[in-house]
Design an enzyme around this catalytic site. Structure first.
Site, PDB file in Angstrom:
ATOM      1  N   ASN A 154       0.853  -1.187   0.000  1.00  0.00           N
ATOM      2  CA  ASN A 154       0.000   0.000   0.000  1.00  0.00           C
ATOM      3  C   ASN A 154       0.889   1.237   0.000  1.00  0.00           C
ATOM      4  O   ASN A 154       1.409   1.658   1.033  1.00  0.00           O
ATOM      5  CB  ASN A 154      -0.913  -0.016   1.228  1.00  0.00           C
ATOM      6  N   GLU A 155       1.082   1.783  -1.174  1.00  0.00           N
ATOM      7  CA  GLU A 155       1.986   2.908  -1.368  1.00  0.00           C
ATOM      8  C   GLU A 155       1.358   4.208  -0.858  1.00  0.00           C
ATOM      9  O   GLU A 155       0.156   4.262  -0.569  1.00  0.00           O
ATOM     10  CB  GLU A 155       2.325   3.045  -2.857  1.00  0.00           C
ATOM     11  N   PRO A 156       2.177   5.267  -0.695  1.00  0.00           N
ATOM     12  CA  PRO A 156       1.624   6.563  -0.315  1.00  0.00           C
ATOM     13  C   PRO A 156       0.445   6.948  -1.198  1.00  0.00           C
ATOM     14  O   PRO A 156       0.491   6.806  -2.426  1.00  0.00           O
ATOM     15  CB  PRO A 156       2.812   7.509  -0.517  1.00  0.00           C
TER      16      PRO A 156
END
Length: 639
Positions: A154-156
């Protein structure tokens, strides 16, 4: 729980202690659910961080009868596309580290499928969510944390309610994964991951983070505001999430960075130094100019009340820092006395036998090249032990070039030309058809190892160390041809013990920077520590001092440094020349890590920054400084 921390944090002295704690919590729940005739549902992670947890779970299964027959697992993520038998596959990772060694039912194992057709991924993700619910929900979720603060993939920008889905990997994430794929260009651009919402549905969450490299993002996640820019901050809202840290990863939490702002502390020498340096840095003042008002206004009243006046404290810390600076890292002989020299004592053993352990064939000159040069120039018997071959960090083109040179050389001098021609053809054909991430053949690995040996000889030759004092240990744990290595074995330690007993050094230098993203430095340091503990009762070892250096991945903090070796501009240039001899690592290294600078640039910048820091504290101004910490002989040291 510290008032500045918005997520409970448990800090352990050593990473292995933290891993064993988490494994014990998992084992207790597995047994409890088994007694209740219920399933225990685990959310699992990959990467180097949870490996020790899995290792302990395997031990508990093997030695204490822990059964996994009632366990159901769901992994966080998988690259897309990814075949399950590929080296970088998380299916393969989990099998190698856990599932192949326990009695879990394969039907109870769930890992995102990287082999799907893209059109089938949404339906798979929906079904993955349903399977978690059908299993009763995740009881314990294990997490690591990425440099961007991502959990899972879950990236920025990921939302707090996101579910299992296909995502595009952030550039930093792909850069961090580049070493596993032998180049960023081979890292998949997408992955399937549980969402933040999926993770947050777990009853308990343990996020593990080890090493100095994780300290900044840990502090931001625990003490900063909730923000989609750092997805780990969403865990602040979870009712039973906690961070499991070693001291290095916790270093930037307020309770460790500046505990005096939270309340009273025990003022030992190390804490006093840390506080005074923190104060001087915060106020941008030299130590000897700090006043009573400065201490009082910055929450250090208790230090004054407990230890003494600002003048006394300033002088105490200043004198200590001044005493760490030495141009004679192995001691100064009586014959070196100069007019006006006020040194009270001189070393009675001179010259010394010095043994420098270098995890890879270039860490010696990158991290302590200036000190190495000075030791050699001052007449000491300097030995360098290269613990691993470093062969996986050589580009294929270099291997081809050297194979071609060998063939041409032998043809020119008519030396066994037929055999060399055969080798050249093998290398060319193998590398021509090699796919991303494929393990090199034994012949190619040997050529790459020879390339790095030659570079090490050139670098130490320019530093004044003769070839007969170089020791290429080729420790077996490293020789897998893969980024993922074998566990440290008794054979690795025995090799190190044999070298120690043959040289009987007066000084040992070893790499103490644990932020190496591949773990080789940590493993090599463990080998040195364990070897030293095996020989500690021998007469020669009683006078031996072990110094730990850093520089390839980060530097010691000034309050930690116990020996500071200043470098002149000329010595710094000689160090650079030595680093440049490692041509296969020059311009673009195969495994550069997250820092975009070349290794020589990193080292010089850190050495100069340390010197600048000392100068700002009011000490003498130098071109550069290499810092060292003395190992106290603790059985596991700082691991």
């Amino acid at each position: 729980m510290s008032p500045s921390e918005k997520i409970p944090c448990q800090v352990f002295r050593l990473a292995r202690e933290a891993s064993c704690h988490v494994a014990s919590q998992i084992a207790a729940l597995i047994r409890k659910r088994s007694d209740e005739n219920k399933a225990c549902v685990l959310g699992l992670a990959t990467g180097s961080t949870p490996v020790s947890v899995y290792k302990e779970l395997v031990r508990l299964h093997r030695d204490e009868g822990l059964s996994f027959k009632n366990v159901v697992t769901f992994n966080l993520d998988e690259y897309f596309p990814m075949q399950s038998n590929e080296l970088q596959s998380y299916v393969r990772f989990m099998n190698e580290h856990l599932f192949d060694h326990i009695d879990i039912d394969p039907a109870n194992v769930h890992i995102p499928d990287g082999t799907l057709a893209e059109a089938d991924v949404p339906a798979f993700c929906q079904r993955y969510e349903e399977q978690i619910v059908e299993a009763g929900g995740i009881d314990i979720q294990i997490l690591g944390i990425g440099r961007t603060g991502h959990i899972g993939f879950n990236e920025p920008g990921s939302g707090p309610n996101s579910r299992t889905r296909m995502i595009t990997l952030d550039r930093l994430t792909r850069n961090d994964a580049a070493s596993d794929f032998f180049g960023e260009e081979y890292v998949p651009r997408r992955a399937i991951t549980m969402g933040v919402g999926t993770i947050s549905d777990a009853t308990q969450i343990y996020l593990l983070a080890f090493g100095e490299g994780k300290a900044p993002v840990v502090a931001q996640s625990v003490e900063g505001p909730i923000t989609p820019n750092i997805p780990a901050t969403y865990l602040q809202e979870h009712p039973d999430a906690r961070f499991i840290l070693d001291e290095a990863a916790a270093e930037q939490l307020t309770r460790l960075r500046s505990p005096w702002v939270l309340g009273s502390v025990d003022w030992d020498d190390a804490t006093i130094r840390k506080a005074v340096i923190w104060l001087a840095t915060r106020l941008e003042k030299p130590i000897l100019k700090l006043t009573e008002e400065d201490y009082n206004e910055e929450s250090l009243q208790d230090l004054l009340a407990t230890v003494g006046s600002a003048y006394e404290i300033n002088l105490r810390v200043f004198r200590y820092l001044q005493s760490t600076i030495t141009g004679w890292p192995a001691g100064k002989p009586e014959k070196a006395r100069q007019p006006g020299d006020r040194r009270q004592s001189y070393d009675d053993v001179f010259p010394k036998r010095v043994l420098i352990f270098s995890p890879h064939p270039d860490d010696d000159v990158i991290s302590m090249g200036g000190t190495l040069i000075r030791l050699a120039d001052q007449g000491h018997e300097v030995h360098v032990a290269y613990q691993t071959s470093g062969n996986i960090a050589v580009f294929d083109d270099d291997a081809i070039r050297f194979a071609e040179f060998a063939a041409e050389f032998n043809r020119h001098f008519d030396i066994d030309a037929e055999r060399v021609d055969s080798l050249e053809k093998h290398v060319e054909q193998f590398l021509k058809h090699k796919v991303a991430g494929q393990v090199d053949s034994a012949e190619v690995q040997s050529i790459k190892g020879l390339i790095r040996r030659g570079e090490a000889r050139a670098a130490t030759r320019s530093s004044g160390v003769p070839a007969e004092r170089l020791h290429f240990l080729d420790m077996p744990f490293y020789e897998t041809g893969r980024v993922r290595k074998k566990p440290l074995s008794d054979e690795d330690i025995a090799i190190t013990v044999d070298l120690l007993e043959s040289i009987k050094p007066h000084q040992i230098y070893a790499a103490g920077d644990l932020s190496d993203p591949h773990g080789t430095h940590r493993t090599c340091l463990s080998a040195v520590f364990q070897a030293c503990n095996r020989v500690k009762d021998q007469d020669w070892y009683e006078r031996c001092v072990v110094w730990l250096y850093r520089g390839a991945w980060q530097e010691w903090n000034p309050h930690q440094i116990e020996m500071a070796v200043p470098l002149s501009p000329r010595e710094l240039m000689r160090k650079r020349t030595a680093v440049f001899k490692h041509q296969s690592q020059k311009d673009r290294a195969l495994f550069p890590g997250a820092d975009p600078r070349e290794f020589w640039q990193r080292a010089e910048d850190r050495n100069r920054a340390t010197a600048k820091f000392y100068d700002a504290l009011g000490l003498a101004e130098y071109e550069a400084i290499e810092g060292f910490v003395c190992w106290n002989g603790d059985a596991e040291g700082i691991l």
